[in-house]
Scaffold this motif. Sequence first.
Motif, short mmCIF file in Angstrom:
data_model
loop_
_atom_site.label_atom_id
_atom_site.label_comp_id
_atom_site.label_asym_id
_atom_site.label_seq_id
_atom_site.Cartn_x
_atom_site.Cartn_y
_atom_site.Cartn_z
N SER A 127 7.40 12.66 -7.37
CA SER A 127 8.85 13.12 -6.54
C SER A 127 8.98 14.47 -6.87
O SER A 127 8.81 15.08 -8.08
CB SER A 127 9.76 12.20 -7.05
N THR A 128 9.36 15.13 -5.90
CA THR A 128 9.87 16.59 -5.78
C THR A 128 11.01 17.10 -6.69
O THR A 128 10.83 18.04 -7.51
CB THR A 128 10.33 17.18 -4.61
N ALA A 129 11.62 16.00 -7.30
CA ALA A 129 12.84 16.12 -8.32
C ALA A 129 11.89 16.50 -9.67
O ALA A 129 12.49 16.88 -10.82
CB ALA A 129 13.43 14.83 -8.62
N GLY A 166 0.76 -1.20 0.07
CA GLY A 166 0.03 -0.01 -0.04
C GLY A 166 0.83 1.37 0.05
O GLY A 166 1.96 1.45 -0.24
N THR A 167 0.09 2.19 0.43
CA THR A 167 0.58 3.83 0.36
C THR A 167 1.64 3.97 1.10
O THR A 167 2.60 4.77 0.79
CB THR A 167 -0.70 4.69 0.45
N GLY A 168 1.71 3.63 2.32
CA GLY A 168 2.68 3.68 3.31
C GLY A 168 4.19 3.30 2.60
O GLY A 168 5.11 4.28 2.78
N HIS A 169 4.14 2.05 2.14
CA HIS A 169 5.27 1.46 1.46
C HIS A 169 5.79 2.32 0.06
O HIS A 169 7.08 2.88 0.14
CB HIS A 169 5.20 0.04 1.01
N MET A 170 4.90 3.00 -0.52
CA MET A 170 5.20 3.92 -1.60
C MET A 170 5.90 5.31 -1.26
O MET A 170 6.54 5.79 -1.63
CB MET A 170 3.86 4.11 -2.45
N ILE A 171 5.26 5.68 -0.13
CA ILE A 171 5.91 7.11 0.51
C ILE A 171 7.31 6.77 0.89
O ILE A 171 8.29 7.33 0.66
CB ILE A 171 5.03 7.19 1.83
N THR A 172 7.68 5.70 1.38
CA THR A 172 9.01 5.20 1.77
C THR A 172 9.93 5.13 0.68
O THR A 172 11.00 5.58 0.49
CB THR A 172 9.18 3.88 2.64
N ALA A 173 9.28 4.54 -0.38
CA ALA A 173 10.10 4.54 -1.83
C ALA A 173 10.33 5.70 -2.41
O ALA A 173 11.51 5.89 -3.11
CB ALA A 173 9.45 3.34 -2.70
N LEU A 174 9.17 6.64 -2.41
CA LEU A 174 9.39 7.79 -2.99
C LEU A 174 10.59 8.54 -2.46
O LEU A 174 11.28 9.22 -3.03
CB LEU A 174 8.17 8.53 -2.81
N ARG A 175 10.56 8.55 -1.06
CA ARG A 175 11.52 9.48 -0.46
C ARG A 175 12.89 8.75 -0.44
O ARG A 175 13.79 9.57 -0.26
CB ARG A 175 11.08 9.54 1.12
N ALA A 176 13.01 7.49 -0.63
CA ALA A 176 14.53 6.87 -0.98
C ALA A 176 14.87 6.96 -2.56
O ALA A 176 16.00 6.64 -2.63
CB ALA A 176 14.27 5.43 -0.54
#
Length: 322
Positions: free
Chosen positions: A222-224, A53-63
């Motif tokens: 991503s902010t990039a 789910g979404t929580g895992h995607m947040i971690t992946a985006l920030r990484a």
Amino acid sequence: MFSPVCYLREQDIIPDTMAPLRVGFVPEHFSTPIHFAQKYYGLDAQLIPFPSGTGHMITALRAGEIDIGIGLTEGWVAALGRTEEGDGGYRLVGTYVETPLCWAISTGAKRPEITSVDSLNGSKIGVSRIGSGSYVMGYVLADQQNWLLPTAAAGTTAESASPYSDFVVLNTFAKLREAVNSGEADFFMWEHFTSKRYYDSGEIRRIGEIYTPWSSWKIVASTALVSEDGSLDARVEDLMEKLNQGIKHFNENHEEAVEYISTALDYSAEDAKEWLKTVRFPERTQGVDLEVVNKTVSLLRKAGVLFNGKGMQPDAMVAKQR
């Protein structure tokens, strides 16, 4: 000894701005228009499934592991709203589903002591990750049931003002189901139709439901990929145009959608047909209604997940408004 030099031709060098986007998504029935966009309309992206789910995607985006995430509104907003330092890693850029999400509330098949939603106050809630939709909705449920402690509005952390005895982090839907049967957790919340087949099989038991008070799915980048002036990388704009086409195909080909959902995904044809009656995708995915984000933030503050004067403000979360 002479060492040959390998020269690259200009056409062999692919700039980052030309590389296909890495798109995180949840491999559930809601992903059907994404499948159609890639199958029929040339969506040029690396689709990366995130079943947790979404929580895992947040971690992946920030990484920096993915560029785009398509997930639940409350998860995206809560994580940005708790950002005190840095840029948060992503911004809201699009709307993927207009309708609310029905979260089914589940417990173990043989947990007779859990009789209703009322009996969950002070219990152990299973969540996929801290900050995920299943975590955030625990506070929304507590708010609706009037379980929140008075300190939740006084600036304490959500955890210290929690109406639950524990948040049991279990990562996957399968582990959530196991946990409510073993007693490791007392209940969890997950999307209704994804849960239904396990009610039908008798593995878990449904004790209630709760709807999100907002449109349920958003697209983040991503902010990039977001310029200072708010403009988006051309690949993001192209992605959303392709999603628009995938949604149009979905709306015009429900029989094909049911066949795909009932063969490639984990649903019966009957459940797929029932789900089709409940879901509405936007004609255009581009942009986010700021009022939806304001409403989400307001409720999450009331629930003690976010706090006034702390974290990113709603207008800063949105890179592209409707």
